[in-house]
Design a protein around this motif. Sequence first.
Motif, PDB file in Angstrom:
ATOM      1  N   GLY A 150       1.054  -1.031  -0.114  1.00  0.00           N
ATOM      2  CA  GLY A 150       0.111   0.033  -0.040  1.00  0.00           C
ATOM      3  C   GLY A 150       0.913   1.183  -0.163  1.00  0.00           C
ATOM      4  O   GLY A 150       0.562   2.501  -0.790  1.00  0.00           O
ATOM      5  N   PHE A 151       1.833   1.448   0.840  1.00  0.00           N
ATOM      6  CA  PHE A 151       2.665   2.246   0.629  1.00  0.00           C
ATOM      7  C   PHE A 151       3.128   3.284  -0.597  1.00  0.00           C
ATOM      8  O   PHE A 151       3.862   3.692  -0.881  1.00  0.00           O
ATOM      9  N   ALA A 152       3.940   1.821  -1.427  1.00  0.00           N
ATOM     10  CA  ALA A 152       4.100   1.500  -2.401  1.00  0.00           C
ATOM     11  C   ALA A 152       3.806   2.048  -3.330  1.00  0.00           C
ATOM     12  O   ALA A 152       4.067   3.191  -3.930  1.00  0.00           O
ATOM     13  N   TRP A 153       1.905   2.446  -3.469  1.00  0.00           N
ATOM     14  CA  TRP A 153       1.104   2.890  -4.395  1.00  0.00           C
ATOM     15  C   TRP A 153       0.750   4.337  -4.002  1.00  0.00           C
ATOM     16  O   TRP A 153       1.231   4.581  -4.451  1.00  0.00           O
ATOM     17  N   PHE A 154       0.388   4.666  -2.466  1.00  0.00           N
ATOM     18  CA  PHE A 154       1.121   5.867  -1.960  1.00  0.00           C
ATOM     19  C   PHE A 154       2.226   6.614  -2.594  1.00  0.00           C
ATOM     20  O   PHE A 154       1.794   7.652  -2.927  1.00  0.00           O
ATOM     21  N   GLY A 203       0.700   9.510 -15.152  1.00  0.00           N
ATOM     22  CA  GLY A 203       1.482   8.487 -14.351  1.00  0.00           C
ATOM     23  C   GLY A 203       0.177   8.713 -13.326  1.00  0.00           C
ATOM     24  O   GLY A 203      -0.082   7.358 -12.740  1.00  0.00           O
ATOM     25  N   LEU A 204       0.042   9.816 -12.598  1.00  0.00           N
ATOM     26  CA  LEU A 204      -1.262   9.863 -11.297  1.00  0.00           C
ATOM     27  C   LEU A 204      -2.217   8.685 -11.732  1.00  0.00           C
ATOM     28  O   LEU A 204      -2.620   8.638 -11.285  1.00  0.00           O
ATOM     29  N   LEU A 205      -2.914   9.753 -12.932  1.00  0.00           N
ATOM     30  CA  LEU A 205      -4.285   8.709 -13.466  1.00  0.00           C
ATOM     31  C   LEU A 205      -3.598   7.079 -13.957  1.00  0.00           C
ATOM     32  O   LEU A 205      -4.924   6.110 -12.769  1.00  0.00           O
ATOM     33  N   ALA A 206      -2.763   6.961 -14.198  1.00  0.00           N
ATOM     34  CA  ALA A 206      -2.424   5.861 -14.204  1.00  0.00           C
ATOM     35  C   ALA A 206      -2.513   4.951 -13.131  1.00  0.00           C
ATOM     36  O   ALA A 206      -2.756   3.513 -12.755  1.00  0.00           O
ATOM     37  N   ALA A 211      -3.934   0.508  -8.607  1.00  0.00           N
ATOM     38  CA  ALA A 211      -4.425   0.710  -7.512  1.00  0.00           C
ATOM     39  C   ALA A 211      -5.441   0.364  -6.664  1.00  0.00           C
ATOM     40  O   ALA A 211      -5.746  -1.227  -6.809  1.00  0.00           O
ATOM     41  N   ILE A 212      -6.427   1.006  -7.711  1.00  0.00           N
ATOM     42  CA  ILE A 212      -7.859   0.303  -7.398  1.00  0.00           C
ATOM     43  C   ILE A 212      -7.899  -0.900  -7.947  1.00  0.00           C
ATOM     44  O   ILE A 212      -8.540  -1.812  -7.305  1.00  0.00           O
ATOM     45  N   VAL A 213      -6.863  -1.311  -9.177  1.00  0.00           N
ATOM     46  CA  VAL A 213      -7.322  -2.961  -9.879  1.00  0.00           C
ATOM     47  C   VAL A 213      -6.657  -3.970  -8.435  1.00  0.00           C
ATOM     48  O   VAL A 213      -7.100  -4.962  -8.941  1.00  0.00           O
ATOM     49  N   ASP A 214      -5.676  -3.390  -8.509  1.00  0.00           N
ATOM     50  CA  ASP A 214      -4.609  -4.296  -7.876  1.00  0.00           C
ATOM     51  C   ASP A 214      -5.669  -4.714  -6.207  1.00  0.00           C
ATOM     52  O   ASP A 214      -5.382  -5.541  -5.335  1.00  0.00           O
ATOM     53  N   ALA A 215      -6.015  -3.742  -6.075  1.00  0.00           N
ATOM     54  CA  ALA A 215      -6.645  -3.411  -4.068  1.00  0.00           C
ATOM     55  C   ALA A 215      -7.878  -4.377  -4.140  1.00  0.00           C
ATOM     56  O   ALA A 215      -8.232  -5.467  -3.763  1.00  0.00           O
ATOM     57  N   CYS A 216      -8.954  -4.398  -5.416  1.00  0.00           N
ATOM     58  CA  CYS A 216      -9.813  -6.062  -5.590  1.00  0.00           C
ATOM     59  C   CYS A 216      -8.595  -6.798  -5.454  1.00  0.00           C
ATOM     60  O   CYS A 216      -9.675  -7.879  -4.997  1.00  0.00           O
ATOM     61  N   ARG A 217      -7.987  -7.199  -6.505  1.00  0.00           N
ATOM     62  CA  ARG A 217      -7.395  -8.217  -6.769  1.00  0.00           C
ATOM     63  C   ARG A 217      -6.723  -8.871  -5.815  1.00  0.00           C
ATOM     64  O   ARG A 217      -6.531  -9.950  -5.117  1.00  0.00           O
ATOM     65  N   VAL A 218      -5.657  -7.760  -4.927  1.00  0.00           N
ATOM     66  CA  VAL A 218      -4.923  -8.644  -3.337  1.00  0.00           C
ATOM     67  C   VAL A 218      -6.253  -9.151  -1.990  1.00  0.00           C
ATOM     68  O   VAL A 218      -6.245 -10.138  -1.563  1.00  0.00           O
TER      69      VAL A 218
END
Length: 263
Positions: A150-154, A203-206, A211-218
């Motif tokens: 999470g901190f990596a995405w933040f 870059g911020l939009l990507a 991050a949204i997709v990754d959170a759902c998968r996690v």
Amino acid sequence: MKRILLILMCMFAGAVVLSAQDIITKKDGSDIRAKVLEVNDADIRYILFDEPDGPVYTLRKSEILMISYPSGRREVFNTSSPYAYSGQGPYREPVTGLAPNMKYKELKDIYNFRDYDSHYGGRWNPSLMGVCSWIVPGLGQMICGEVGRGFAWFGGSVGCCVLMGIASGLSMTSYHEDANGDVVYSSGAEAAGTALMLASSFGLLAIDICAIVDACRVAKVKNMYDNDLRRQNYSFELRPSVEYIRKPAGVQPTAGFTLAMKF
């Protein structure tokens, strides 16, 4: 004498044939005289005993209490456990040999997030975790226990915001005063600021979308892992049993069921 022997042989053959049938006892109390062909993960396939050339039927395990085989063995199907398959949604074979506190980077090679089904339930709602990471990139991952991820995405989103600030500064310095006090326009600074602003914005939009997709998968993978880990450490099994009770007339056998719990 030969006629009597022939009759006895026919009776014996008929008894053997009758004893070769399987009895499927459903949870509603009804019995099916059948010949079980196959027992799968989620259902069984059988033919009716009286119709050996008839169609093949399929029955879900969630509807079956037990199967009594000619050998006397009884196979009991228990789905009352909160960690057992509910009979809804696609069946997924649970993973065994798991260890506590495993991280997503290990679990993603074991589980496929596409195998997740909401009927299994779970501690984390994938959609809600996605919303959390939309508000603050990486927040959904942190809630699921993946704090470093999470901190990596933040950190990535903060880095893009810093670059956007630098781009704004370059755009502002494109107009400046020279030694004589005249306003001078620098096309190079303007172009560099615009390019950096566009790159950091995309870059911020990507990062937000990923991050949204990754959170759902996690959340999906961690839910499957959590359910399998609980099923591995906690299990319930209903077994048929026979107890002998002493009565005035003597010791009499009494059939029943034994609930075995592993924890």
